[in-house]
Design a protein around this motif. Structure first.
Motif, PDB file in Angstrom:
ATOM      1  N   SER A 115      29.632   0.723  28.794  1.00  9.38           N
ATOM      2  CA  SER A 115      29.380   0.302  27.408  1.00  9.38           C
ATOM      3  C   SER A 115      27.897  -0.396  27.329  1.00  9.38           C
ATOM      4  CB  SER A 115      30.231  -0.567  26.767  1.00  9.38           C
ATOM      5  OG  SER A 115      29.926  -1.107  25.574  1.00  9.38           O
ATOM      6  N   LYS A 116      26.870  -0.229  26.462  1.00  2.46           N
ATOM      7  CA  LYS A 116      25.864  -0.813  26.375  1.00  2.46           C
ATOM      8  C   LYS A 116      25.750  -2.349  25.929  1.00  2.46           C
ATOM      9  CE  LYS A 116      23.544   3.227  24.707  1.00  2.46           C
ATOM     10  NZ  LYS A 116      22.875   3.914  23.472  1.00  2.46           N
ATOM     11  N   HIS A 117      26.903  -2.451  25.495  1.00  2.00           N
ATOM     12  CA  HIS A 117      27.295  -4.051  24.904  1.00  2.00           C
ATOM     13  C   HIS A 117      27.621  -4.715  25.930  1.00  2.00           C
ATOM     14  CE1 HIS A 117      26.966  -2.979  20.718  1.00  2.00           C
ATOM     15  NE2 HIS A 117      27.765  -1.674  20.924  1.00  2.00           N
ATOM     16  N   THR A 118      27.892  -4.165  27.218  1.00  2.00           N
ATOM     17  CA  THR A 118      28.416  -5.048  28.529  1.00  2.00           C
ATOM     18  C   THR A 118      27.118  -5.110  29.476  1.00  2.00           C
ATOM     19  OG1 THR A 118      28.874  -2.930  29.930  1.00  2.00           O
ATOM     20  CG2 THR A 118      30.636  -4.192  28.649  1.00  2.00           C
ATOM     21  N   LEU A 119      25.758  -4.562  29.035  1.00  2.00           N
ATOM     22  CA  LEU A 119      24.700  -4.641  29.857  1.00  2.00           C
ATOM     23  C   LEU A 119      24.227  -6.363  29.670  1.00  2.00           C
ATOM     24  CD1 LEU A 119      22.919  -1.551  28.779  1.00  2.00           C
ATOM     25  CD2 LEU A 119      24.023  -1.836  30.963  1.00  2.00           C
ATOM     26  N   PRO A 120      23.455  -6.647  30.984  1.00  2.00           N
ATOM     27  CA  PRO A 120      22.875  -8.014  30.818  1.00  2.00           C
ATOM     28  C   PRO A 120      21.844  -8.008  30.007  1.00  2.00           C
ATOM     29  CG  PRO A 120      22.437  -6.922  32.928  1.00  2.00           C
ATOM     30  CD  PRO A 120      23.352  -6.097  32.121  1.00  2.00           C
ATOM     31  N   VAL A 121      21.320  -6.889  29.242  1.00  2.00           N
ATOM     32  CA  VAL A 121      20.170  -6.929  28.179  1.00  2.00           C
ATOM     33  C   VAL A 121      20.617  -6.257  26.907  1.00  2.00           C
ATOM     34  CG1 VAL A 121      18.549  -6.602  30.130  1.00  2.00           C
ATOM     35  CG2 VAL A 121      19.277  -4.475  29.043  1.00  2.00           C
ATOM     36  N   TYR A 122      19.785  -6.578  25.917  1.00  2.00           N
ATOM     37  CA  TYR A 122      19.829  -5.546  24.615  1.00  2.00           C
ATOM     38  C   TYR A 122      19.240  -4.370  24.830  1.00  2.00           C
ATOM     39  CZ  TYR A 122      21.317 -10.282  22.728  1.00  2.00           C
ATOM     40  OH  TYR A 122      21.970 -11.434  22.452  1.00  2.00           O
ATOM     41  N   TYR A 123      19.924  -3.074  24.653  1.00  2.00           N
ATOM     42  CA  TYR A 123      19.017  -2.042  24.932  1.00  2.00           C
ATOM     43  C   TYR A 123      19.065  -1.146  23.659  1.00  2.00           C
ATOM     44  CZ  TYR A 123      18.217   2.508  27.035  1.00  2.00           C
ATOM     45  OH  TYR A 123      17.467   3.832  27.200  1.00  2.00           O
ATOM     46  N   ARG A 124      17.614  -0.836  23.517  1.00  2.00           N
ATOM     47  CA  ARG A 124      17.237   0.095  22.375  1.00  2.00           C
ATOM     48  C   ARG A 124      16.436   1.079  22.830  1.00  2.00           C
ATOM     49  NH1 ARG A 124      20.488  -3.161  20.764  1.00  2.00           N
ATOM     50  NH2 ARG A 124      20.604  -4.148  18.883  1.00  2.00           N
ATOM     51  N   SER A 125      16.140   2.281  22.087  1.00  2.00           N
ATOM     52  CA  SER A 125      15.390   3.351  22.587  1.00  2.00           C
ATOM     53  C   SER A 125      14.442   3.782  21.580  1.00  2.00           C
ATOM     54  CB  SER A 125      16.309   4.557  23.106  1.00  2.00           C
ATOM     55  OG  SER A 125      17.194   4.941  21.825  1.00  2.00           O
ATOM     56  N   ASN A 126      13.421   4.572  21.897  1.00  2.00           N
ATOM     57  CA  ASN A 126      12.383   4.995  21.093  1.00  2.00           C
ATOM     58  C   ASN A 126      11.723   6.156  21.742  1.00  2.00           C
ATOM     59  OD1 ASN A 126      10.053   3.783  21.600  1.00  2.00           O
ATOM     60  ND2 ASN A 126       9.617   2.818  19.738  1.00  2.00           N
ATOM     61  N   LYS A 127      11.097   7.067  21.081  1.00  2.00           N
ATOM     62  CA  LYS A 127      10.391   8.219  21.874  1.00  2.00           C
ATOM     63  C   LYS A 127       9.600   7.800  22.763  1.00  2.00           C
ATOM     64  CE  LYS A 127       8.528  12.608  20.455  1.00  2.00           C
ATOM     65  NZ  LYS A 127       8.039  13.556  19.302  1.00  2.00           N
ATOM     66  N   LYS A 128       8.532   6.596  22.389  1.00  2.00           N
ATOM     67  CA  LYS A 128       7.450   6.284  23.472  1.00  2.00           C
ATOM     68  C   LYS A 128       7.961   5.119  24.345  1.00  2.00           C
ATOM     69  CE  LYS A 128       3.921   8.748  21.228  1.00  2.00           C
ATOM     70  NZ  LYS A 128       2.452   8.394  20.581  1.00  2.00           N
ATOM     71  N   SER A 129       9.102   4.370  24.210  1.00  2.00           N
ATOM     72  CA  SER A 129       9.479   3.212  24.716  1.00  2.00           C
ATOM     73  C   SER A 129       8.600   2.401  24.301  1.00  2.00           C
ATOM     74  CB  SER A 129       9.484   3.509  26.578  1.00  2.00           C
ATOM     75  OG  SER A 129      10.123   4.673  26.809  1.00  2.00           O
ATOM     76  N   TRP A 130       8.152   2.089  23.048  1.00  2.00           N
ATOM     77  CA  TRP A 130       7.281   0.891  22.565  1.00  2.00           C
ATOM     78  C   TRP A 130       7.972   0.190  21.684  1.00  2.00           C
ATOM     79  CZ3 TRP A 130       2.359   4.297  21.002  1.00  2.00           C
ATOM     80  CH2 TRP A 130       1.646   4.785  22.295  1.00  2.00           C
ATOM     81  N   MET A 131       7.470  -1.105  21.511  1.00  2.00           N
ATOM     82  CA  MET A 131       8.042  -1.904  20.541  1.00  2.00           C
ATOM     83  C   MET A 131       7.458  -1.475  19.152  1.00  2.00           C
ATOM     84  SD  MET A 131       9.956  -4.799  19.678  1.00  2.00           S
ATOM     85  CE  MET A 131      10.074  -5.341  21.219  1.00  2.00           C
ATOM     86  N   THR A 132       8.216  -1.435  18.035  1.00  2.00           N
ATOM     87  CA  THR A 132       7.857  -1.105  16.745  1.00  2.00           C
ATOM     88  C   THR A 132       8.182  -2.487  15.730  1.00  2.00           C
ATOM     89  OG1 THR A 132       9.891  -0.252  16.334  1.00  2.00           O
ATOM     90  CG2 THR A 132       8.052   1.201  17.282  1.00  2.00           C
ATOM     91  N   GLN A 133       7.561  -2.530  14.628  1.00  2.00           N
ATOM     92  CA  GLN A 133       8.070  -3.510  13.803  1.00  2.00           C
ATOM     93  C   GLN A 133       9.446  -3.392  13.567  1.00  2.00           C
ATOM     94  OE1 GLN A 133       5.714  -3.497  10.215  1.00  2.00           O
ATOM     95  NE2 GLN A 133       3.860  -3.985  11.291  1.00  2.00           N
ATOM     96  N   LEU A 134       9.951  -2.650  13.346  1.00  2.00           N
ATOM     97  CA  LEU A 134      11.731  -2.377  13.061  1.00  2.00           C
ATOM     98  C   LEU A 134      12.335  -2.867  14.419  1.00  2.00           C
ATOM     99  CD1 LEU A 134      12.180   1.145  11.183  1.00  2.00           C
ATOM    100  CD2 LEU A 134      12.450  -1.475  10.340  1.00  2.00           C
TER     101      LEU A 134
END
Length: 199
Positions: A115-134
């Motif tokens: 479960s991603k909620h058990t990871l020691p990080v907050y995990y998110r994704s996007n196509k280019k692995s970049w930070m976005t405003q959202l």
């Protein structure tokens, strides 16, 4: 405010890369303005946070390593450039926020039975692995704001946060208006290499 001075020190800076074009005057003026704001608003070191992201090329070999000349010239030799973006944050008193990680795959195979909620990080994704405003907004409002509030309650201090971040395009300029207890102050252009403590 000795801790703050250490955290945002613009002294003993090694000049290389982006440091060469850094705006020293703007950095000094910003530090003076930040000092005044901290004194006027009576922010404690526990209430002053900083966040910044970095790229982690997690498969890439070091640029300087001992690879045999023949092995390097073999067909198929290629440096891996897979990367993740990691948002790091903490306060002047030394409290560290859980890292916010962005990769291109929403459901990596490695997470198949995890479960991603058990990871020691907050995990998110996007196509280019970049930070976005959202994603920056998501990190601050859905991940960090509640942690900052709990931290303040645990330390018996008022939940009011001064957050500094660089003025990258991915950092939503109006994000400070979305949460009344968090005041966001952006570093001036071309000063990151001098005063961004997470740089």
């Amino acid at each position: 405010f000795k801790q703050l001075k250490n955290c945002y020190s613009s002294h003993s800076v090694k000049v290389s890369g982006e440091s060469v074009s850094a705006d020293v005057k703007a950095a000094e003026e910003f530090l003076e303005t930040l000092d005044k704001l901290i004194v006027e608003e009576n922010y404690l070191p526990e209430q002053i946070f900083n966040m910044d992201e970095t790229s982690l090329f997690w498969k890439q070999m070091p640029e300087r390593t001992f690879i045999h000349k023949e092995a390097k010239s073999m067909p198929g030799f290629k440096a891996f450039k897979d990367r993740i973006t990691v948002l790091l944050g903490g306060n002047v008193a030394g409290y560290k926020l859980k890292p916010f990680v962005i990769w291109h795959s929403e459901n990596p195979r490695a997470f198949k039975h995890i479960s991603k909620h058990t990871l020691p990080v907050y995990y998110r994704s996007n196509k280019k692995s970049w930070m976005t405003q959202l994603l920056f907004q998501d990190a601050l409002l859905n991940c960090y704001a509640s942690k900052m509030e709990k931290y303040c309650l645990k330390n018996n201090i008022t939940f009011k946060i001064l957050l500094t971040a660089d003025n990258a395009l991915a950092h939503a300029p109006l994000i400070g208006d979305l949460y009344s207890n968090i005041k966001v102050v952006f570093l001036p252009t071309n000063t990151t290499s001098l005063i961004q403590s997470k740089d």
